[in-house]
Design an enzyme around this catalytic site. Structure first.
Site, short mmCIF file in Angstrom:
data_model
loop_
_atom_site.label_atom_id
_atom_site.label_comp_id
_atom_site.label_asym_id
_atom_site.label_seq_id
_atom_site.Cartn_x
_atom_site.Cartn_y
_atom_site.Cartn_z
N VAL A 60 0.82 -1.22 0.00
CA VAL A 60 0.00 0.00 0.00
C VAL A 60 0.86 1.27 0.00
O VAL A 60 0.35 2.36 -0.30
CB VAL A 60 -1.01 0.05 1.17
CG1 VAL A 60 -2.02 -1.08 1.09
CG2 VAL A 60 -0.30 0.06 2.53
N ASN A 86 -6.30 -0.68 6.74
CA ASN A 86 -5.85 -1.36 7.96
C ASN A 86 -4.36 -1.73 7.95
O ASN A 86 -3.75 -1.85 9.01
CB ASN A 86 -6.70 -2.63 8.15
CG ASN A 86 -6.09 -3.61 9.12
OD1 ASN A 86 -6.22 -3.46 10.33
ND2 ASN A 86 -5.37 -4.61 8.60
N SER A 166 -5.06 4.41 15.96
CA SER A 166 -4.64 3.74 17.20
C SER A 166 -4.80 4.71 18.37
O SER A 166 -4.81 5.93 18.16
CB SER A 166 -3.15 3.37 17.08
OG SER A 166 -2.62 3.01 18.33
N TYR A 179 5.37 5.94 14.74
CA TYR A 179 4.06 5.28 14.71
C TYR A 179 2.98 6.25 15.22
O TYR A 179 1.92 6.41 14.62
CB TYR A 179 4.12 4.02 15.57
CG TYR A 179 2.87 3.17 15.58
CD1 TYR A 179 2.62 2.24 14.58
CD2 TYR A 179 1.94 3.29 16.62
CE1 TYR A 179 1.47 1.45 14.61
CE2 TYR A 179 0.80 2.51 16.66
CZ TYR A 179 0.57 1.58 15.64
OH TYR A 179 -0.57 0.81 15.68
N ALA A 181 3.04 9.47 15.23
CA ALA A 181 2.84 10.55 14.25
C ALA A 181 2.00 10.07 13.08
O ALA A 181 1.08 10.77 12.62
CB ALA A 181 4.20 11.04 13.75
N LYS A 183 -0.18 7.61 13.03
CA LYS A 183 -1.57 7.33 13.44
C LYS A 183 -2.33 8.63 13.72
O LYS A 183 -3.54 8.71 13.47
CB LYS A 183 -1.58 6.42 14.66
CG LYS A 183 -1.11 4.98 14.37
CD LYS A 183 -1.90 4.35 13.24
CE LYS A 183 -1.80 2.83 13.19
NZ LYS A 183 -2.46 2.28 11.99
N ILE A 212 -4.34 -4.87 21.19
CA ILE A 212 -5.10 -5.98 20.61
C ILE A 212 -4.14 -7.15 20.36
O ILE A 212 -3.02 -6.95 19.86
CB ILE A 212 -5.78 -5.56 19.28
CG1 ILE A 212 -6.55 -4.24 19.43
CG2 ILE A 212 -6.69 -6.68 18.78
CD1 ILE A 212 -7.67 -4.23 20.48
P1 NAP Z 1 -0.66 -7.61 11.96
O1 NAP Z 1 -1.26 -8.84 12.51
O2 NAP Z 1 0.81 -7.51 11.82
O3 NAP Z 1 -1.37 -7.28 10.56
C1 NAP Z 1 -0.93 -6.27 9.69
C2 NAP Z 1 -0.95 -6.81 8.29
O4 NAP Z 1 -0.62 -5.74 7.36
C3 NAP Z 1 0.12 -7.90 8.10
O5 NAP Z 1 -0.39 -8.98 7.35
C4 NAP Z 1 1.20 -7.15 7.34
O6 NAP Z 1 2.05 -7.97 6.57
C5 NAP Z 1 0.36 -6.25 6.46
N1 NAP Z 1 1.16 -5.17 5.88
C6 NAP Z 1 2.26 -4.57 6.41
N2 NAP Z 1 2.74 -3.65 5.57
C7 NAP Z 1 1.94 -3.67 4.47
C8 NAP Z 1 1.94 -2.95 3.25
N3 NAP Z 1 2.87 -2.02 3.02
N4 NAP Z 1 1.00 -3.23 2.32
C9 NAP Z 1 0.06 -4.19 2.57
N5 NAP Z 1 0.01 -4.92 3.71
C10 NAP Z 1 0.94 -4.65 4.66
O7 NAP Z 1 -1.08 -6.36 12.87
P2 NAP Z 1 -2.52 -5.86 13.42
O8 NAP Z 1 -2.37 -5.67 14.86
O9 NAP Z 1 -3.59 -6.69 12.88
O10 NAP Z 1 -2.54 -4.41 12.76
C11 NAP Z 1 -3.56 -3.97 11.89
C12 NAP Z 1 -3.70 -2.46 12.04
O11 NAP Z 1 -4.14 -2.17 13.37
C13 NAP Z 1 -2.40 -1.70 11.86
O12 NAP Z 1 -2.63 -0.49 11.16
C14 NAP Z 1 -1.98 -1.39 13.29
O13 NAP Z 1 -1.14 -0.27 13.37
C15 NAP Z 1 -3.33 -1.17 13.93
N6 NAP Z 1 -3.35 -1.28 15.38
C16 NAP Z 1 -3.00 -2.44 16.00
C17 NAP Z 1 -3.04 -2.50 17.41
C18 NAP Z 1 -2.70 -3.76 18.17
O14 NAP Z 1 -2.48 -3.67 19.38
N7 NAP Z 1 -2.62 -4.92 17.53
C19 NAP Z 1 -3.45 -1.37 18.14
C20 NAP Z 1 -3.80 -0.21 17.47
C21 NAP Z 1 -3.75 -0.18 16.08
P3 NAP Z 1 3.45 -8.46 7.27
O15 NAP Z 1 3.04 -9.36 8.39
O16 NAP Z 1 4.18 -9.13 6.17
O17 NAP Z 1 4.13 -7.20 7.76
#
Ligand code: NAP
Length: 272
Positions: A60, A86, A166, A179, A181, A183, A212
């Site tokens: 992306v 996402n 976030s 991160y 900045a 978000k 999460i």
């Molecule tokens: P995750 O399990 O690591 O899922 C993120 C997915 O996005 C992974 O499959 C990742 O692939 C993929 N990705 C990374 N860079 C990408 C790119 N440039 N283009 C397309 N796909 C890409 O993490 P998650 O916790 O579900 O995170 C999802 C969103 O929620 C993120 O924006 C994160 O910042 C946000 N968030 C998470 C939390 C939390 O505590 N988990 C809290 C607040 C916000 P790879 O695995 O190969 O990198």
């Protein structure tokens, strides 16, 4: 069937929150396109959904790859009703996991003793490349996908966009200023685009999850993970499906009067 036959793109849908959103939306009748940077993880989610889902691998942060992804969506599905921005990365310290673990451990000991003497010093050690990649994936990625989605949604003057921000975008995060900045930038972008496209009947909202339980937390040492649970008044990490439910609300007609807002399922971590 709150999303009956609605074409939905979920970026980063191969893991964690994105995967849960893709599965939940499919249960509600959406025709889901699962994007991820790695084809195999996007395909794994599509396999779980079965039926009409489709996988598209794209980074992306690369506008050409994003354009090509939307061309494929238009060719195959004729348009787009819902976009969930996402995809994300969560590297905690540009100096590496071991340095982060050592500092976290030292600080916890010092906290118990009374005075913290080990400083995070993340910003002063950050390289241009680390800063740029974080903003590229989260902020540029959200912009590139939104730009293409709006071209399709504007043809029918209808649509919903959900951006995953976030709590770090609201309250900051001491170990990852890049991160925080990115978000916070997503929240400013959400508000501005929501106002811009309201006359077209397109709604734009954000979700600010707390901690999460997904693979993005893997770099955290067990002690920090435990602290995250303890800091959260509900006493646990969130389940990705709890974020998917919030995304479903914002994407569906139940939120027909909601735009330019953020919703924060965070277990009470941040209460404002
Ligand atoms: P995750 O399990 O690591 O899922 C993120 C997915 O996005 C992974 O499959 C990742 O692939 C993929 N990705 C990374 N860079 C990408 C790119 N440039 N283009 C397309 N796909 C890409 O993490 P998650 O916790 O579900 O995170 C999802 C969103 O929620 C993120 O924006 C994160 O910042 C946000 N968030 C998470 C939390 C939390 O505590 N988990 C809290 C607040 C916000 P790879 O695995 O190969 O990198």
């Amino acid at each position: 069937m709150r999303l009956d036959a609605r074409v939905t793109l979920v970026t980063g849908g191969g893991s964690g929150i994105g995967r849960a959103i893709a599965l939940r939306f499919a249960e509600e009748g959406a025709r889901v396109v699962v994007n991820d940077i790695r084809r195999e993880t996007a395909e794994a989610t599509v396999k779980e959904i079965g039926g009409q889902a489709r996988a598209i691998a794209a980074d992306v942060a690369d506008s050409a790859q994003v354009r090509a992804m939307f061309e494929e969506i238009e060719r195959a599905l004729g348009g787009l009703d819902v976009l969930v921005n996402n995809a994300g990365i969560g590297e905690v310290d540009p100096r590496g996991r071991e340095a982060f673990h050592a500092k976290a451990q030292a600080r916890i000991g010092e906290m118990m003793a009374g005075t913290i003497q080990t400083h995070w010093d993340v910003t002063q050690a950050m390289t241009d490349a680390t800063w740029a990649r974080m903003l590229a994936v989260h902020l540029n990625g959200t912009f590139y996908c939104t730009r293409e989605a709006l071209k399709l949604m504007s043809r029918v003057n209808r649509g919903a966009i959900v951006n995953i921000s976030s709590v770090a975008g609201l309250m900051g995060i001491e170990v990852a200023p890049h991160y925080g900045a990115a978000k916070a930038g997503i929240l400013g972008f959400t508000r501005s685009v929501a106002r811009e496209v309201a006359t077209r009947g397109i709604r734009v909202n954000a979700i600010c999850p707390g901690w999460i339980d997904t693979p993005i937390l893997d770099p955290l040492p067990p002690m920090v993970r435990m602290l995250a649970e303890r800091q959260t008044p509900l006493g646990r990490l969130g389940d990705p499906r709890e974020i998917a439910n919030a995304a479903l609300f914002l994407a569906s007609d139940e939120a027909s009067f909601v735009t330019g807002q953020w919703l924060s399922p965070n277990g009470g971590l941040l209460t404002i």
